[in-house]
Design an enzyme around this catalytic site. Structure first.
Site, PDB file in Angstrom:
ATOM      1  N   GLU A 256       0.997  -1.097   0.201  1.00 47.42           N
ATOM      2  CA  GLU A 256      -0.112  -0.536   0.169  1.00 47.42           C
ATOM      3  C   GLU A 256       1.310   1.341   0.341  1.00 47.42           C
ATOM      4  O   GLU A 256       2.101   1.753   1.106  1.00 47.42           O
ATOM      5  CB  GLU A 256      -0.968  -0.328   1.548  1.00 47.42           C
ATOM      6  CG  GLU A 256      -2.077   1.495   1.413  1.00 47.42           C
ATOM      7  CD  GLU A 256      -1.938   2.235   1.825  1.00 47.42           C
ATOM      8  OE1 GLU A 256      -1.834   3.489   0.915  1.00 47.42           O
ATOM      9  OE2 GLU A 256      -2.142   2.180   2.863  1.00 47.42           O
ATOM     10  N   CYS A 289      -1.710   9.558   3.129  1.00 49.19           N
ATOM     11  CA  CYS A 289      -1.831   9.270   1.801  1.00 49.19           C
ATOM     12  C   CYS A 289      -2.935   8.764   0.654  1.00 49.19           C
ATOM     13  O   CYS A 289      -3.074   9.296  -0.406  1.00 49.19           O
ATOM     14  CB  CYS A 289      -1.065   7.404   1.899  1.00 49.19           C
ATOM     15  SG  CYS A 289      -2.399   6.229   2.777  1.00 49.19           S
TER      16      CYS A 289
END
Length: 491
Positions: A256, A289
């Site tokens: 990720e 993010c």
């Protein structure tokens, strides 16, 4: 061996590894600074070859017993683990706020409750894993999710507690044993997790914490052939190295990674609502993010939208994250704020215009003003690369096709936001190439739903069944409905 502890915001935290149910110190350490004021919090044990080896041996030894337990028996342990996190809620909040700079208010009301849920939810969800039959004309198929083995979990510094439990929940519930490598810039709440696991009575070796840098400790862990899975959240360059190292042993990786997500404001958007949500992109000093960092605004409403968002940004309280009224805290490390500052300076030198912000905030050396840059081109560095700080860009578009082209015009594809009349915004959102996108909202998450990105934003999905698909070896047990007779004949 000795067990070293430091006091952080009134909480005693071990600076040592947690291996095979014991605290283990190291002859080498690294210095830990608080992002709030750059004060030294202490010296943290560095994971050397001997510690990596001990953790892998411990996790391997614990695996047969832990993996052979029923999901219900593991759930008893994991529910106690979640309980212990809850009992230590105030400690987790104070330590992570000081260690990682996360807002204390966010820790209390969001992160710790979610960390507990991450453990409980996956423990409950695992109960159903082995009861999924598939019936065909010829056979009964029983699909099993068997634990893979020893899992290495590497977590980032922007939300260590949340992201560690997000991975530990399904990994442990599935029957794997785990080695966590915390972020070197913010390792302390992972150390507290070890205390919680110990108090909950998790068997020795089921959870191990090995602290250290990525180049030394992380590299040893991910390249070891005894590792069955690697789950990583962090930067693209580090992920490439991890994938190569793990790939040499054909070890699956869940990655990720970064984001450069679009925040689209259509002509028919609720501008007040979009502007208020836009200001949330500065949360955690932009070190998120999944934040929408590229604002794409219809040219007819751009001026009105900017005026509204400017007012929201003016009201943001910037300061010490331990003050519950603070809304924007510090950048994690001197190297990171220098990186953020460099991005802005180069963008301005290349012709970008500052709508607001653009420099460090007078509150302290690690604080950067919420910043918005316009007059940027699609190919500019500031548009194409992840800054990971409180820095946004604004571009305008003339129609939906141009908005979608701009939205899809980077190598990233993690998330996105789209504001507009619901049907219109949904139509546009469905054409944006990302792992997920919020329509007229932001941050809505459910553990049943998949999370992850495409392109340089990652490989794989976390959440719900997707987490178990990664952390398990999926097996089909086939039992024929009629007596089976082997034959080479095709008749």
């Amino acid at each position: 061996m000795r067990s070293s502890r430091i006091e952080v915001s009134g909480v005693l935290v071990s600076t040592d590894h947690y291996i095979d149910g014991q605290r283990v110190s190291s002859s080498e350490t690294f210095e830990l600074l608080s992002p709030i004021d750059q004060q030294v919090l202490g010296n943290i044990s560095e994971g050397l070859d001997e510690h990596v080896e001990a953790a892998i041996r411990s996790a391997n030894s614990a695996f047969p017993s832990w993996s052979s337990m029923s999901a219900a028996d593991r759930k008893v342990y994991l529910d106690r683990f979640a309980d212990e996190i809850g009992k230590r809620s105030d400690e987790f909040c104070r330590v992570e706020s000081t260690d990682a700079g996360l807002l204390l208010s966010r820790m209390r009301h969001g992160v710790v409750p979610r960390a507990m849920l991450n453990i409980r939810w996956f423990a409950e969800h695992a109960l159903d894993l082995q009861n999924r039959p598939i019936e065909t004309e010829q056979a009964h198929h029983r699909v099993r999710h068997d634990p893979a083995g020893v899992v290495v979990i590497i977590t980032p510094w922007n939300s260590p507690l949340l992201l560690s439990t997000w991975k530990l929940g399904p990994a442990l519930a599935a029957g794997n044993t785990c080695i966590v490598k915390p972020p070197e810039w913010a390792p302390l709440t992972c150390s507290l997790l070890a205390d919680a696991a110990d108090a909950a009575g998790l068997p020795q070796g089921v959870l191990n914490i090995v602290q250290g840098t990525g180049g030394k400790t992380g590299a040893k862990l991910v390249s070891d052939p005894r590792i069955a899975r690697v789950s990583f959240t962090g930067s693209v360059p580090t992920a490439k190295w991890i994938a190569q190292a793990a790939g040499a042993n054909l070890v699956p990786c869940s990655l990720e990674l970064g984001g450069k997500s679009p925040f689209i404001v259509l002509e028919d958007a609720d501008l007040d609502g979009a502007a208020a949500t836009g200001a949330l992109m500065y949360r955690n000093a932009g070190q998120v993010c999944l934040a929408g960092t590229r604002f794409l605004v219809h040219e007819r409403v751009a001026e009105a939208f900017v005026a509204r968002m400017r007012e929201h940004v003016k009201q943001l309280a910037i300061g010490d994250p331990r003050d519950e009224s603070t809304e924007v805290g510090p950048i994690i490390h001197p190297r990171q704020i220098e990186r953020v500052e460099g991005f802005v300076q180069r963008a301005v030198a290349a012709g970008a215009e500052l709508l607001w912000g653009g420099s460090r905030h007078p509150f302290g050396a690690q604080y950067f003003q919420p910043t918005m840059l316009t007059n940027v081109k699609q190919g500019d560095e500031i548009v194409q690369n992840e800054v990971f700080g409180p820095v946004l860009t604004l571009q305008t578009f003339a129609d939906d096709s141009e908005a979608i082209e701009l939205a899809n015009g980077t190598d990233y594809g993690l998330g996105g936001v789209c504001y507009g009349e619901t049907a219109h915004a949904t139509d546009v959102a469905e054409r944006v190439r990302t792992g997920f996108i919020w329509v007229n909202s932001f941050g809505i998450r459910d553990l049943n739903a998949p999370f992850g990105g495409i392109k340089r934003s990652g490989i794989g999905r976390e959440g719900g069944d997707w987490s178990f698909e990664f952390f398990c070896d999926v097996k089909d047990v086939v039992v024929p409905k009629k007596p089976f007779r082997a034959s080479f004949s095709h008749r």
